[in-house]
Design a protein around this motif. Structure first.
Motif, PDB file in Angstrom:
ATOM      1  N   GLY A 269       0.817  -1.211   0.000  1.00  0.00           N
ATOM      2  CA  GLY A 269       0.000   0.000   0.000  1.00  0.00           C
ATOM      3  C   GLY A 269       0.846   1.254   0.000  1.00  0.00           C
ATOM      4  N   TYR A 270       0.238   2.354  -0.380  1.00  0.00           N
ATOM      5  CA  TYR A 270       0.905   3.644  -0.205  1.00  0.00           C
ATOM      6  C   TYR A 270       0.258   4.399   0.960  1.00  0.00           C
ATOM      7  CZ  TYR A 270      -2.883   5.115  -3.460  1.00  0.00           C
ATOM      8  OH  TYR A 270      -4.082   5.334  -4.073  1.00  0.00           O
ATOM      9  N   GLY A 271       0.931   5.446   1.394  1.00  0.00           N
ATOM     10  CA  GLY A 271       0.368   6.284   2.448  1.00  0.00           C
ATOM     11  C   GLY A 271       0.442   5.691   3.838  1.00  0.00           C
ATOM     12  N   PHE A 272       1.375   4.763   4.055  1.00  0.00           N
ATOM     13  CA  PHE A 272       1.499   4.164   5.376  1.00  0.00           C
ATOM     14  C   PHE A 272       2.453   5.002   6.216  1.00  0.00           C
ATOM     15  CE2 PHE A 272       3.385   0.488   7.941  1.00  0.00           C
ATOM     16  CZ  PHE A 272       2.452   0.655   8.956  1.00  0.00           C
ATOM     17  N   ALA A 273       1.901   5.708   7.204  1.00  0.00           N
ATOM     18  CA  ALA A 273       2.662   6.726   7.944  1.00  0.00           C
ATOM     19  C   ALA A 273       3.732   6.132   8.856  1.00  0.00           C
ATOM     20  CB  ALA A 273       1.700   7.574   8.763  1.00  0.00           C
ATOM     21  N   LYS A 274       3.524   4.875   9.285  1.00  0.00           N
ATOM     22  CA  LYS A 274       4.388   4.355  10.352  1.00  0.00           C
ATOM     23  C   LYS A 274       5.747   3.820   9.891  1.00  0.00           C
ATOM     24  CE  LYS A 274       1.408   3.273  14.227  1.00  0.00           C
ATOM     25  NZ  LYS A 274       0.590   2.206  14.776  1.00  0.00           N
ATOM     26  N   VAL A 275       6.070   3.931   8.615  1.00  0.00           N
ATOM     27  CA  VAL A 275       7.400   3.486   8.198  1.00  0.00           C
ATOM     28  C   VAL A 275       8.319   4.694   8.036  1.00  0.00           C
ATOM     29  CG1 VAL A 275       6.649   1.355   7.069  1.00  0.00           C
ATOM     30  CG2 VAL A 275       6.805   3.453   5.734  1.00  0.00           C
ATOM     31  N   SER A 276       9.619   4.443   8.165  1.00  0.00           N
ATOM     32  CA  SER A 276      10.584   5.545   8.079  1.00  0.00           C
ATOM     33  C   SER A 276      10.611   6.113   6.655  1.00  0.00           C
ATOM     34  CB  SER A 276      11.975   5.045   8.456  1.00  0.00           C
ATOM     35  OG  SER A 276      12.453   4.210   7.425  1.00  0.00           O
ATOM     36  N   LYS A 277      11.138   7.325   6.544  1.00  0.00           N
ATOM     37  CA  LYS A 277      11.196   7.997   5.230  1.00  0.00           C
ATOM     38  C   LYS A 277      11.968   7.181   4.215  1.00  0.00           C
ATOM     39  CE  LYS A 277      10.167  12.818   5.143  1.00  0.00           C
ATOM     40  NZ  LYS A 277      10.533  13.938   6.008  1.00  0.00           N
ATOM     41  N   SER A 278      13.074   6.542   4.654  1.00  0.00           N
ATOM     42  CA  SER A 278      13.905   5.832   3.682  1.00  0.00           C
ATOM     43  C   SER A 278      13.181   4.570   3.203  1.00  0.00           C
ATOM     44  CB  SER A 278      15.277   5.510   4.255  1.00  0.00           C
ATOM     45  OG  SER A 278      15.161   4.543   5.252  1.00  0.00           O
ATOM     46  N   ILE A 279      12.471   3.894   4.104  1.00  0.00           N
ATOM     47  CA  ILE A 279      11.696   2.718   3.671  1.00  0.00           C
ATOM     48  C   ILE A 279      10.597   3.166   2.711  1.00  0.00           C
ATOM     49  CG2 ILE A 279      10.084   0.905   4.433  1.00  0.00           C
ATOM     50  CD1 ILE A 279      11.753   0.559   6.909  1.00  0.00           C
ATOM     51  N   LYS A 280       9.956   4.279   3.066  1.00  0.00           N
ATOM     52  CA  LYS A 280       8.881   4.795   2.228  1.00  0.00           C
ATOM     53  C   LYS A 280       9.383   5.075   0.812  1.00  0.00           C
ATOM     54  CE  LYS A 280       5.367   8.248   2.207  1.00  0.00           C
ATOM     55  NZ  LYS A 280       5.254   9.661   2.418  1.00  0.00           N
ATOM     56  N   SER A 281      10.547   5.716   0.703  1.00  0.00           N
ATOM     57  CA  SER A 281      11.004   6.043  -0.648  1.00  0.00           C
ATOM     58  C   SER A 281      11.473   4.790  -1.390  1.00  0.00           C
ATOM     59  CB  SER A 281      12.071   7.137  -0.625  1.00  0.00           C
ATOM     60  OG  SER A 281      13.202   6.664   0.043  1.00  0.00           O
ATOM     61  N   THR A 282      12.002   3.788  -0.654  1.00  0.00           N
ATOM     62  CA  THR A 282      12.369   2.514  -1.303  1.00  0.00           C
ATOM     63  C   THR A 282      11.118   1.838  -1.872  1.00  0.00           C
ATOM     64  OG1 THR A 282      14.093   2.268   0.342  1.00  0.00           O
ATOM     65  CG2 THR A 282      13.574   0.318  -0.958  1.00  0.00           C
ATOM     66  N   TRP A 283      10.040   1.800  -1.074  1.00  0.00           N
ATOM     67  CA  TRP A 283       8.772   1.213  -1.540  1.00  0.00           C
ATOM     68  C   TRP A 283       8.248   1.973  -2.741  1.00  0.00           C
ATOM     69  CZ3 TRP A 283       4.860   0.004   2.965  1.00  0.00           C
ATOM     70  CH2 TRP A 283       5.402  -0.999   3.771  1.00  0.00           C
ATOM     71  N   GLU A 284       8.261   3.299  -2.637  1.00  0.00           N
ATOM     72  CA  GLU A 284       7.707   4.104  -3.730  1.00  0.00           C
ATOM     73  C   GLU A 284       8.458   3.857  -5.020  1.00  0.00           C
ATOM     74  OE1 GLU A 284       7.481   8.104  -2.254  1.00  0.00           O
ATOM     75  OE2 GLU A 284       5.672   7.645  -1.090  1.00  0.00           O
ATOM     76  N   LYS A 285       9.785   3.729  -4.910  1.00  0.00           N
ATOM     77  CA  LYS A 285      10.587   3.483  -6.113  1.00  0.00           C
ATOM     78  C   LYS A 285      10.291   2.085  -6.664  1.00  0.00           C
ATOM     79  CE  LYS A 285      15.222   3.844  -8.049  1.00  0.00           C
ATOM     80  NZ  LYS A 285      14.678   3.374  -9.294  1.00  0.00           N
TER      81      LYS A 285
END
Ligand code: GTP
Ligand code: MG
Length: 196
Positions: A77-93
Motif C-alpha cells: 500500500g501507499y500512504g502508510f505513515a508508520k514506516v521511516s522515510k527511507s523505507i517509504k522512498s524505497t517502496w515508492e521506487k
C-alpha cells in the motif's frame, strides 16, 4: 469465474518478476484498503494473499497465476505513515519502477475506501498514473461497511474529481470482500481484457 489460482513469487524488483508473457493486472491503493482481501475474494481462497488488520502488511510485489492465463499482482500500500522515510522512498521506487516498466501490465486497479470522501493521496496517485500513461481503473472497497446511499455518494464525489482531472469517467467497480459484491463484474471485465 476463476477456477485456478496459485502464488508464484514475491519480489522487490520488477526485473525479477515472472517473464512478462501473460497479461497482468495489479492491485494498488492505500495501506489497509483491502487489496490482499480482494485477491482472496476473487480467487475463492481466504489464505492466498496475507491480510491484516494493521496497515503495511504487504511489502513486496506478489505474483499470482490465474487459470494459467494471466497474472494478478498484490502490491504494497501507499500512504502508510508508520514506516521511516527511507523505507517509504524505497517502496515508492519499487512500485513506480514496476508500474512504469512492466511490459505486460494491462492496467492497475486503484482501490479506494468506499467509506471515505475523496482522499488527496488517492487523487494524487491517479493523477500520477495519468501523467505516466499507466492505464488504471477504480475499485471502491468495503461496501459492506455502510449503507448503499453513503457508498454511492462517496463514489460519485470521487468520480466527479476524476472527471475534472481526466475529462471522462474512469471505469469503476464497487466491491466487498465480505459479501462478494462486485466479484462477478470485476472478473468478467478482466477476463474480457485478457482475451483481447
Ligand atoms: P496492506 O497490505 O497493508 O497495504 O493492506 P491491504 O490493502 O492488503 O488490506 P487487507 O486486505 O490486508 O485488509 C485490511 C483490513 O481490512 C483487514 O482487517 C480486512 O479484513 C479488512 N477488509 C478488507 N476488505 C474488506 C471488506 O470488503 N469489508 C470489510 N468489512 N473488511 C475488509
Ligand atoms: Mg496487502
Amino acid at each position: 469465474m476463476i477456477k485456478k489460482a496459485s502464488f508464484l513469487i514475491s519480489n522487490t524488483d520488477y526485473r525479477k518478476c515472472p517473464s512478462p508473457t501473460k497479461p497482468e493486472f495489479a492491485f494498488i491503493g492505500r495501506s489497509n484498503v483491502g487489496k490482499s482481501s480482494l485477491v482472496n475474494m476473487l480467487t475463492n481462497n481466504k489464505n492466498l494473499a496475507k491480510t491484516s488488520g494493521k496497515p503495511g502488511k504487504t511489502q513486496l510485489i506478489n505474483h499470482f497465476l490465474i487459470d494459467d492465463n494471466w497474472y494478478m499482482v498484490d502490491l504494497p500500500g501507499y500512504g502508510f505513515a508508520k514506516v521511516s522515510k527511507s523505507i517509504k522512498s524505497t517502496w515508492e521506487k519499487m512500485i513506480s519502477d514496476y508500474l512504469k516498466n512492466r511490459d505486460n501490465l494491462v492496467a492497475v486497479a486503484v482501490l479506494v475506501d468506499s467509506r471515505l470522501d475523496p482522499q488527496k493521496i488517492d487523487i494524487e496517485f491517479i493523477t500520477w498514473c495519468g501523467n505516466n500513461e499507466i492505464p488504471f481503473f477504480l475499485i471502491f472497497t468495503k461496501s459492506d461497511k455502510q449503507g448503499k446511499s453513503k457508498t454511492q455518494s462517496n463514489v460519485q464525489k470521487f468520480l466527479q474529481e476524476s472527471i475534472e482531472i481526466f475529462g471522462e469517467e474512469p471505469q469503476y467497480f464497487i466491491t466487498s470482500a465480505q459479501t462478494g459484491e462486485g466479484k462477478e463484474e470485476l472478473i468478467a471485465f478482466i477476463e474480457n481484457e485478457v482475451q483481447d
